[in-house]
Scaffold this motif. Structure first.
Motif, PDB file in Angstrom:
ATOM      1  N   LEU A   1       7.662   4.197  11.876  1.00 41.76           N
ATOM      2  CA  LEU A   1       7.607   5.641  11.051  1.00 41.76           C
ATOM      3  C   LEU A   1       8.736   5.710  10.470  1.00 41.76           C
ATOM      4  O   LEU A   1       9.409   6.513   8.660  1.00 41.76           O
ATOM      5  CB  LEU A   1       7.133   6.737  11.635  1.00 41.76           C
ATOM      6  N   ALA A   2      10.466   5.562  10.696  1.00 43.45           N
ATOM      7  CA  ALA A   2      10.902   5.952  10.023  1.00 43.45           C
ATOM      8  C   ALA A   2      11.346   4.998   8.696  1.00 43.45           C
ATOM      9  O   ALA A   2      11.653   5.403   7.668  1.00 43.45           O
ATOM     10  CB  ALA A   2      12.441   5.407  10.774  1.00 43.45           C
ATOM     11  N   GLU A   3      10.884   3.225   9.040  1.00 44.43           N
ATOM     12  CA  GLU A   3      10.979   2.420   8.345  1.00 44.43           C
ATOM     13  C   GLU A   3       9.992   3.334   6.792  1.00 44.43           C
ATOM     14  O   GLU A   3      10.038   2.830   5.638  1.00 44.43           O
ATOM     15  CB  GLU A   3      10.231   1.120   8.294  1.00 44.43           C
ATOM     16  N   MET A   4       8.794   3.374   7.176  1.00 45.25           N
ATOM     17  CA  MET A   4       7.214   3.875   6.281  1.00 45.25           C
ATOM     18  C   MET A   4       7.891   4.888   5.782  1.00 45.25           C
ATOM     19  O   MET A   4       8.220   5.078   4.351  1.00 45.25           O
ATOM     20  CB  MET A   4       6.303   3.734   7.366  1.00 45.25           C
ATOM     21  N   ALA A   5       8.790   6.390   5.948  1.00 44.87           N
ATOM     22  CA  ALA A   5       9.053   7.778   5.359  1.00 44.87           C
ATOM     23  C   ALA A   5      10.372   6.571   4.396  1.00 44.87           C
ATOM     24  O   ALA A   5       9.995   7.561   3.602  1.00 44.87           O
ATOM     25  CB  ALA A   5      10.242   8.018   6.309  1.00 44.87           C
ATOM     26  N   ARG A   6      11.177   5.857   4.830  1.00 46.41           N
ATOM     27  CA  ARG A   6      12.102   4.973   3.342  1.00 46.41           C
ATOM     28  C   ARG A   6      11.118   4.634   2.391  1.00 46.41           C
ATOM     29  O   ARG A   6      11.373   5.090   1.124  1.00 46.41           O
ATOM     30  CB  ARG A   6      12.859   4.699   4.256  1.00 46.41           C
ATOM     31  N   SER A   7      10.228   4.238   2.392  1.00 48.28           N
ATOM     32  CA  SER A   7       8.700   3.349   1.745  1.00 48.28           C
ATOM     33  C   SER A   7       8.619   4.550   0.471  1.00 48.28           C
ATOM     34  O   SER A   7       8.310   4.144  -0.501  1.00 48.28           O
ATOM     35  CB  SER A   7       8.266   2.626   2.028  1.00 48.28           C
ATOM     36  N   LEU A   8       8.267   5.450   1.538  1.00 45.65           N
ATOM     37  CA  LEU A   8       7.542   6.646   0.585  1.00 45.65           C
ATOM     38  C   LEU A   8       8.648   7.409  -0.478  1.00 45.65           C
ATOM     39  O   LEU A   8       8.212   8.574  -0.483  1.00 45.65           O
ATOM     40  CB  LEU A   8       6.918   7.562   1.752  1.00 45.65           C
ATOM     41  N   GLY A   9      10.289   7.404   0.443  1.00 50.44           N
ATOM     42  CA  GLY A   9      10.808   8.581  -0.619  1.00 50.44           C
ATOM     43  C   GLY A   9      10.951   9.717   0.585  1.00 50.44           C
ATOM     44  O   GLY A   9      11.885  10.563  -0.479  1.00 50.44           O
TER      45      GLY A   9
ATOM     46  N   GLN B   1       0.815  -1.030  -0.026  1.00 54.20           N
ATOM     47  CA  GLN B   1      -0.233   0.346   0.487  1.00 54.20           C
ATOM     48  C   GLN B   1       1.387   1.444   0.310  1.00 54.20           C
ATOM     49  O   GLN B   1       0.732   2.333  -0.730  1.00 54.20           O
ATOM     50  CB  GLN B   1      -0.376  -0.027   1.319  1.00 54.20           C
ATOM     51  N   LEU B   2       1.836   1.128   1.689  1.00 55.82           N
ATOM     52  CA  LEU B   2       2.988   2.580   0.527  1.00 55.82           C
ATOM     53  C   LEU B   2       3.303   2.378  -0.910  1.00 55.82           C
ATOM     54  O   LEU B   2       3.314   3.832  -0.921  1.00 55.82           O
ATOM     55  CB  LEU B   2       3.764   2.135   1.749  1.00 55.82           C
ATOM     56  N   CYS B   3       3.689   1.677  -1.193  1.00 56.27           N
ATOM     57  CA  CYS B   3       3.769   1.792  -3.215  1.00 56.27           C
ATOM     58  C   CYS B   3       3.113   2.304  -3.911  1.00 56.27           C
ATOM     59  O   CYS B   3       3.402   3.061  -3.784  1.00 56.27           O
ATOM     60  CB  CYS B   3       4.333   0.534  -3.246  1.00 56.27           C
ATOM     61  N   ARG B   4       2.038   2.209  -3.150  1.00 54.86           N
ATOM     62  CA  ARG B   4       0.870   2.705  -4.513  1.00 54.86           C
ATOM     63  C   ARG B   4       0.899   4.226  -3.647  1.00 54.86           C
ATOM     64  O   ARG B   4       1.127   5.086  -4.316  1.00 54.86           O
ATOM     65  CB  ARG B   4      -0.455   2.014  -3.798  1.00 54.86           C
ATOM     66  N   LEU B   5       0.754   3.936  -2.710  1.00 51.32           N
ATOM     67  CA  LEU B   5       0.582   5.919  -2.265  1.00 51.32           C
ATOM     68  C   LEU B   5       1.924   6.309  -2.495  1.00 51.32           C
ATOM     69  O   LEU B   5       1.993   7.318  -3.246  1.00 51.32           O
ATOM     70  CB  LEU B   5       0.930   5.992  -0.531  1.00 51.32           C
TER      71      LEU B   5
ATOM     72  N   ARG C   1      18.481   4.489  15.915  1.00 50.15           N
ATOM     73  CA  ARG C   1      17.174   2.718  14.688  1.00 50.15           C
ATOM     74  C   ARG C   1      16.795   3.778  13.596  1.00 50.15           C
ATOM     75  O   ARG C   1      17.044   2.749  12.848  1.00 50.15           O
ATOM     76  CB  ARG C   1      16.310   2.908  15.517  1.00 50.15           C
ATOM     77  N   ALA C   2      16.408   4.572  13.283  1.00 54.58           N
ATOM     78  CA  ALA C   2      16.324   5.559  12.595  1.00 54.58           C
ATOM     79  C   ALA C   2      17.212   5.331  11.163  1.00 54.58           C
ATOM     80  O   ALA C   2      17.050   5.221  10.091  1.00 54.58           O
ATOM     81  CB  ALA C   2      15.625   6.679  12.377  1.00 54.58           C
ATOM     82  N   ALA C   3      18.305   5.577  12.057  1.00 56.68           N
ATOM     83  CA  ALA C   3      20.062   5.691  10.861  1.00 56.68           C
ATOM     84  C   ALA C   3      19.875   5.412   9.503  1.00 56.68           C
ATOM     85  O   ALA C   3      20.166   5.152   8.690  1.00 56.68           O
ATOM     86  CB  ALA C   3      21.177   6.217  11.834  1.00 56.68           C
ATOM     87  N   GLY C   4      19.547   2.983  10.220  1.00 57.71           N
ATOM     88  CA  GLY C   4      19.388   2.625   9.481  1.00 57.71           C
ATOM     89  C   GLY C   4      18.814   2.907   8.574  1.00 57.71           C
ATOM     90  O   GLY C   4      18.758   1.556   7.179  1.00 57.71           O
ATOM     91  N   PHE C   5      17.885   3.365   8.337  1.00 62.64           N
ATOM     92  CA  PHE C   5      16.508   3.264   6.982  1.00 62.64           C
ATOM     93  C   PHE C   5      16.797   5.232   6.399  1.00 62.64           C
ATOM     94  O   PHE C   5      16.278   5.615   5.649  1.00 62.64           O
ATOM     95  CB  PHE C   5      15.554   3.933   7.317  1.00 62.64           C
ATOM     96  N   GLY C   6      17.740   5.993   6.589  1.00 67.96           N
ATOM     97  CA  GLY C   6      18.482   7.335   6.591  1.00 67.96           C
ATOM     98  C   GLY C   6      17.436   8.249   6.744  1.00 67.96           C
ATOM     99  O   GLY C   6      17.523   9.076   5.883  1.00 67.96           O
ATOM    100  N   VAL C   7      17.212   8.145   7.766  1.00 66.47           N
ATOM    101  CA  VAL C   7      15.897   8.345   8.826  1.00 66.47           C
ATOM    102  C   VAL C   7      16.617  10.169   9.507  1.00 66.47           C
ATOM    103  O   VAL C   7      17.356   9.155  10.188  1.00 66.47           O
ATOM    104  CB  VAL C   7      15.040   8.588   7.959  1.00 66.47           C
ATOM    105  N   THR C   8      15.506  10.798   9.511  1.00 63.67           N
ATOM    106  CA  THR C   8      16.114  12.235  10.533  1.00 63.67           C
ATOM    107  C   THR C   8      15.028  12.548  11.443  1.00 63.67           C
ATOM    108  O   THR C   8      13.990  11.868  10.972  1.00 63.67           O
ATOM    109  CB  THR C   8      16.739  13.257  10.064  1.00 63.67           C
ATOM    110  N   ILE C   9      14.907  11.981  12.827  1.00 63.25           N
ATOM    111  CA  ILE C   9      14.471  12.397  13.653  1.00 63.25           C
ATOM    112  C   ILE C   9      14.035  13.840  13.772  1.00 63.25           C
ATOM    113  O   ILE C   9      15.255  14.704  14.566  1.00 63.25           O
ATOM    114  CB  ILE C   9      13.954  11.362  14.600  1.00 63.25           C
TER     115      ILE C   9
END
Length: 305
Positions: free
Chosen positions: A102-110, A56-60, A144-152
């Motif tokens: 949420l960090a994982e979802m952020a990566r999935s959404l670009g 679903q995230l991919c479609r979004l 933990r978010a760093a593993g997804f390339g995400v900033t908190i």
């Protein structure tokens, strides 16, 4: 330099009885109005971790790309001091896991940014203990978010570290390169701070900011024995960006002149003057975009002189 205008989906969530749109409809709305980014609310009825699979995230993400809307920031909701009265319940662990998802979802959404809050002050622990708990939770979230390339991004919203100097100190204490501030004008303006000085101090640590504006409404309580009224804390009434008491021209200019290059989101996160119809919500959003375009045009004209 400011990197575009973002719509916070909470604006069309129905949370205060206003007109509600689905998350997909929010993407369409953002594109229709002329925003270039979306800040999805990470709870129902929008981007809840319970409701969105990877497919679903991919479609979004595809829908956002088709509409020309980027995923600016996921708006998480945390309170790391929740229920300190019952230490046997692992609330911090639950919230850290939530932020990690949420960090994982952020990566999935670009995207690469998740917004969090600190905590409401509790009577169940000493202030320093609560500060230490929050700093530790944010540090683990960031790692933990760093593993997804995400900033908190820590927003100055809840009681703890909502002051300018306190938020600055907190980010330094967490001491993680991907834990930064999401610094808004709302709190320091209500605190009576100098907005220009506040923005100047926080700009090097800030990756995102969210705008909304208000007028103050005096409140009174009648005291019959005195045949008079007692003054109470004023209420805030949300109004269009150019009609409130917060000076966004000064605030955003001070951020930019001190190195800020993040985005600016617009939120309608309380009852609006004029009501919660879709037409009124759209009117407020358009006025924000008009403000941002006028500001950009003025800056361009000044640079060409």
């Amino acid at each position: 330099m400011i990197q575009g205008s973002t719509l916070h989906s909470v604006s069309y969530s129905g949370s205060w009885g206003q007109h509600a749109l689905s998350l997909e409809e929010c993407i369409d709305k953002a594109a229709e109005l002329g925003f270039d980014g979306l800040m999805p609310m990470a709870k129902r009825p929008h981007l809840s971790v319970l409701d969105w699979s990877e497919a679903q995230l991919c479609r979004l993400r595809t829908l956002m790309e088709e509409r020309g809307i980027r995923m600016t920031c996921i708006a998480g909701y945390t309170n790391f001091t929740a229920d300190l009265e019952h230490g046997d319940i692992p609330h911090r662990e639950m919230q850290i896991q939530h932020v990690t998802r949420l960090a994982e979802m952020a990566r999935s959404l670009g995207g690469n940014l998740v917004r969090v809050f600190t905590g409401y002050e509790s009577t169940a622990a000493a202030p320093h203990a609560q500060w230490t708990l929050i700093a530790g939770a944010l540090r683990e979230c960031a790692r933990r978010a760093a593993g997804f390339g995400v900033t908190i991004g820590v927003q100055n919203h809840h009681d703890i570290a909502c002051g300018v100097d306190s938020l600055y100190d907190l980010i330094l204490e967490v001491d993680q390169p991907n834990c930064r501030a999401i610094f808004d004008a709302w709190a320091p303006a209500l605190h009576g701070e100098d907005l220009t000085a506040a923005a100047r101090k926080m700009a090097p640590l800030t990756v995102h900011t969210t705008a909304a504006n208000y007028q103050l409404r005096p409140r009174y309580r009648y005291a019959p024995s005195l045949v008079n009224f007692e003054k109470l804390t004023p209420a805030t009434q949300a109004v269009p960006l150019d009609e409130g008491f917060i000076d966004y021209t000064a605030f955003l200019s001070a951020l930019e002149s001190n190195g800020y290059n993040g985005s600016v989101a617009y939120e309608m996160c309380s009852p609006l003057r004029g009501g919660g119809t879709e037409e009124n919500l759209d009117r407020y959003a358009r006025k924000f975009l008009e403000f941002m375009r006028a500001r950009a045009a003025a800056a361009k004209a000044s640079a060409s002189r």
